[in-house]
Design a protein around this motif. Structure first.
Motif, PDB file in Angstrom:
ATOM      1  N   LEU A   1      -2.067  12.968   6.047  1.00 44.24           N
ATOM      2  CA  LEU A   1      -2.880  13.979   5.248  1.00 44.24           C
ATOM      3  C   LEU A   1      -4.219  13.945   5.404  1.00 44.24           C
ATOM      4  N   PRO A   2      -5.062  15.233   5.660  1.00 43.22           N
ATOM      5  CA  PRO A   2      -5.921  15.114   5.067  1.00 43.22           C
ATOM      6  C   PRO A   2      -6.741  14.461   4.012  1.00 43.22           C
ATOM      7  N   PRO A   3      -7.833  13.260   3.524  1.00 49.85           N
ATOM      8  CA  PRO A   3      -8.329  12.399   2.926  1.00 49.85           C
ATOM      9  C   PRO A   3      -8.204  13.243   1.881  1.00 49.85           C
ATOM     10  N   ASN A   4      -8.375  14.082   1.518  1.00 44.45           N
ATOM     11  CA  ASN A   4      -8.607  15.333   0.311  1.00 44.45           C
ATOM     12  C   ASN A   4      -7.359  15.062  -0.412  1.00 44.45           C
ATOM     13  N   GLN A   5      -6.741  15.438   0.212  1.00 44.20           N
ATOM     14  CA  GLN A   5      -4.659  15.696  -0.427  1.00 44.20           C
ATOM     15  C   GLN A   5      -4.620  13.693   0.208  1.00 44.20           C
TER      16      GLN A   5
ATOM     17  N   SER B   1      -1.074   4.604   1.269  1.00 44.71           N
ATOM     18  CA  SER B   1      -2.381   4.713   0.658  1.00 44.71           C
ATOM     19  C   SER B   1      -3.972   4.196   1.439  1.00 44.71           C
ATOM     20  N   GLN B   2      -3.008   3.449   2.623  1.00 49.21           N
ATOM     21  CA  GLN B   2      -3.994   3.521   3.341  1.00 49.21           C
ATOM     22  C   GLN B   2      -4.858   3.941   3.860  1.00 49.21           C
ATOM     23  N   THR B   3      -4.306   5.017   4.855  1.00 56.74           N
ATOM     24  CA  THR B   3      -3.850   5.861   6.163  1.00 56.74           C
ATOM     25  C   THR B   3      -3.959   7.637   5.576  1.00 56.74           C
ATOM     26  N   TYR B   4      -3.426   7.263   4.460  1.00 56.85           N
ATOM     27  CA  TYR B   4      -2.451   8.487   3.872  1.00 56.85           C
ATOM     28  C   TYR B   4      -1.792   9.218   4.842  1.00 56.85           C
ATOM     29  N   THR B   5      -1.030   8.517   4.982  1.00 59.65           N
ATOM     30  CA  THR B   5       0.757   8.985   6.424  1.00 59.65           C
ATOM     31  C   THR B   5       1.592   9.262   5.178  1.00 59.65           C
ATOM     32  N   LEU B   6       2.607  10.332   5.400  1.00 57.04           N
ATOM     33  CA  LEU B   6       2.954  10.813   4.063  1.00 57.04           C
ATOM     34  C   LEU B   6       4.488  10.447   5.424  1.00 57.04           C
ATOM     35  N   TYR B   7       5.618   9.791   4.777  1.00 58.37           N
ATOM     36  CA  TYR B   7       6.964   9.162   5.132  1.00 58.37           C
ATOM     37  C   TYR B   7       7.831  10.299   4.022  1.00 58.37           C
ATOM     38  N   ILE B   8       9.019  10.643   4.859  1.00 60.07           N
ATOM     39  CA  ILE B   8       9.512  11.926   4.454  1.00 60.07           C
ATOM     40  C   ILE B   8      10.242  12.596   5.425  1.00 60.07           C
ATOM     41  N   HIS B   9      12.070  12.523   5.300  1.00 57.34           N
ATOM     42  CA  HIS B   9      12.890  13.460   5.449  1.00 57.34           C
ATOM     43  C   HIS B   9      12.747  12.562   7.514  1.00 57.34           C
ATOM     44  N   ASP B  10      12.769  11.494   7.510  1.00 58.52           N
ATOM     45  CA  ASP B  10      12.487  10.459   8.927  1.00 58.52           C
ATOM     46  C   ASP B  10      11.711  11.715   9.801  1.00 58.52           C
ATOM     47  N   ARG B  11      10.229  11.759   9.804  1.00 60.04           N
ATOM     48  CA  ARG B  11       9.311  12.206   9.669  1.00 60.04           C
ATOM     49  C   ARG B  11       8.061  11.432   9.498  1.00 60.04           C
TER      50      ARG B  11
ATOM     51  N   GLN C   1       0.812  -1.237  -0.368  1.00 62.95           N
ATOM     52  CA  GLN C   1       0.216  -0.023  -0.067  1.00 62.95           C
ATOM     53  C   GLN C   1       0.931   1.521   0.134  1.00 62.95           C
ATOM     54  N   LEU C   2       1.846   1.070   0.312  1.00 63.83           N
ATOM     55  CA  LEU C   2       3.202   2.239  -0.415  1.00 63.83           C
ATOM     56  C   LEU C   2       2.921   2.568  -1.376  1.00 63.83           C
ATOM     57  N   ARG C   3       3.466   4.330  -1.629  1.00 64.67           N
ATOM     58  CA  ARG C   3       3.881   4.669  -3.020  1.00 64.67           C
ATOM     59  C   ARG C   3       4.641   5.498  -2.580  1.00 64.67           C
ATOM     60  N   PRO C   4       6.391   4.900  -3.141  1.00 72.44           N
ATOM     61  CA  PRO C   4       7.072   5.880  -3.809  1.00 72.44           C
ATOM     62  C   PRO C   4       6.848   7.097  -4.506  1.00 72.44           C
ATOM     63  N   GLY C   5       7.265   8.327  -4.103  1.00 77.36           N
ATOM     64  CA  GLY C   5       8.264   9.647  -4.315  1.00 77.36           C
ATOM     65  C   GLY C   5       9.294   9.529  -4.526  1.00 77.36           C
ATOM     66  N   MET C   6       9.743  10.433  -4.800  1.00 76.75           N
ATOM     67  CA  MET C   6      11.527  10.719  -5.163  1.00 76.75           C
ATOM     68  C   MET C   6      11.594  10.704  -3.901  1.00 76.75           C
TER      69      MET C   6
END
Length: 228
Positions: free
Chosen positions: A149-153, A135-145, A124-129
């Motif tokens: 995200l709000p659902p629409n974002q 994609s299930q919880t809309y949690t963004l993992y970036i820069h060690d944090r 379920q994890l979608r990679p960006g650069m």
């Protein structure tokens, strides 16, 4: 079965490893050229990366660091370097396993199979650069944090990640958010896009959303946007 990518400069070791995994039914891709090696690994879309440390022109440590920054892939380091400091360094960079040569093939295969199982639940994890989006919880993992995200974002970013660099029409994005293109105020779409753009800027993400006037939107590398 999942594909194995082998990053090894010794041709004899490379072929031995290829034979071990192919006999078990794994598709295998061997990396023997070490320019743009990380991009070549990601392009191969493997289930597991088998990585040597001592490589010509580039360190396996650097490959591991960049690979873990760009993609959600298991990395098994297989090296002749048997110092504890090297193992700890590799693990701190994100390597999932560290084995020293020579290694019994049974142990190697068991560790590889274990890593593949561990990563099965992460589809379920979608990679960006430089980030990952759950994609299930809309949690963004970036820069060690991590940032939820709000659902629409989250829905919008997931849609852009599914079509990086491609033009996304307003109608398509309305379907993503509301499942319809009827009776939707275009301002509502613009508000959601503006909020997502702001979030991405604040997180200094390497990708940004570009507005293509009169046509729609697309996700591009920040460098491309800055050059325009």
């Amino acid at each position: 079965m999942k594909k194995i990518v082998i990053v090894e400069d010794d041709p004899f070791m490379r072929e031995e490893l290829r034979e071990i995994f192919e006999k078990e039914g794994y598709p295998v891709v061997c990396i023997a050229e070490f320019d743009h090696v990380t991009d070549n690994i990601i392009q191969a879309a493997p289930g597991l990366v088998l990585l040597d440390i001592n490589l010509p022109g580039i360190s396996g440590f650097d490959i591991c660091r960049e690979l873990k920054r760009k993609a959600m892939l298991p990395v098994l380091v297989l090296t002749s370097r048997d110092q504890m400091k090297d193992e700890l360094h590799a693990l701190n960079l994100g390597a999932d396993e560290y084995l020293t040569k020579p290694c019994r093939k049974e142990r190697l295969l068991a560790r590889a199979a274990n890593l593949l199982r561990r990563y099965e639940g992460r589809s379920q994890l979608r990679p960006g650069m430089d980030f990952l989006l759950d994609s299930q919880t809309y949690t963004l993992y970036i820069h060690d944090r991590s940032v939820v995200l709000p659902p629409n974002q989250g829905r919008l970013l997931e849609a852009f990640l599914a079509h990086p660099g491609e033009l996304m029409k307003k109608e398509t994005l309305c379907m993503v958010l509301w499942g319809t293109t009827e009776f939707i105020d275009e301002n509502a779409l613009q508000v959601n896009l503006t909020r997502l753009k702001k979030t991405m800027r604040e997180l200094t993400m390497m990708q940004q959303i570009e507005t293509v006037r009169g046509l729609g939107y697309r996700l591009i590398a920040k460098e491309e946007k800055d050059e325009e």
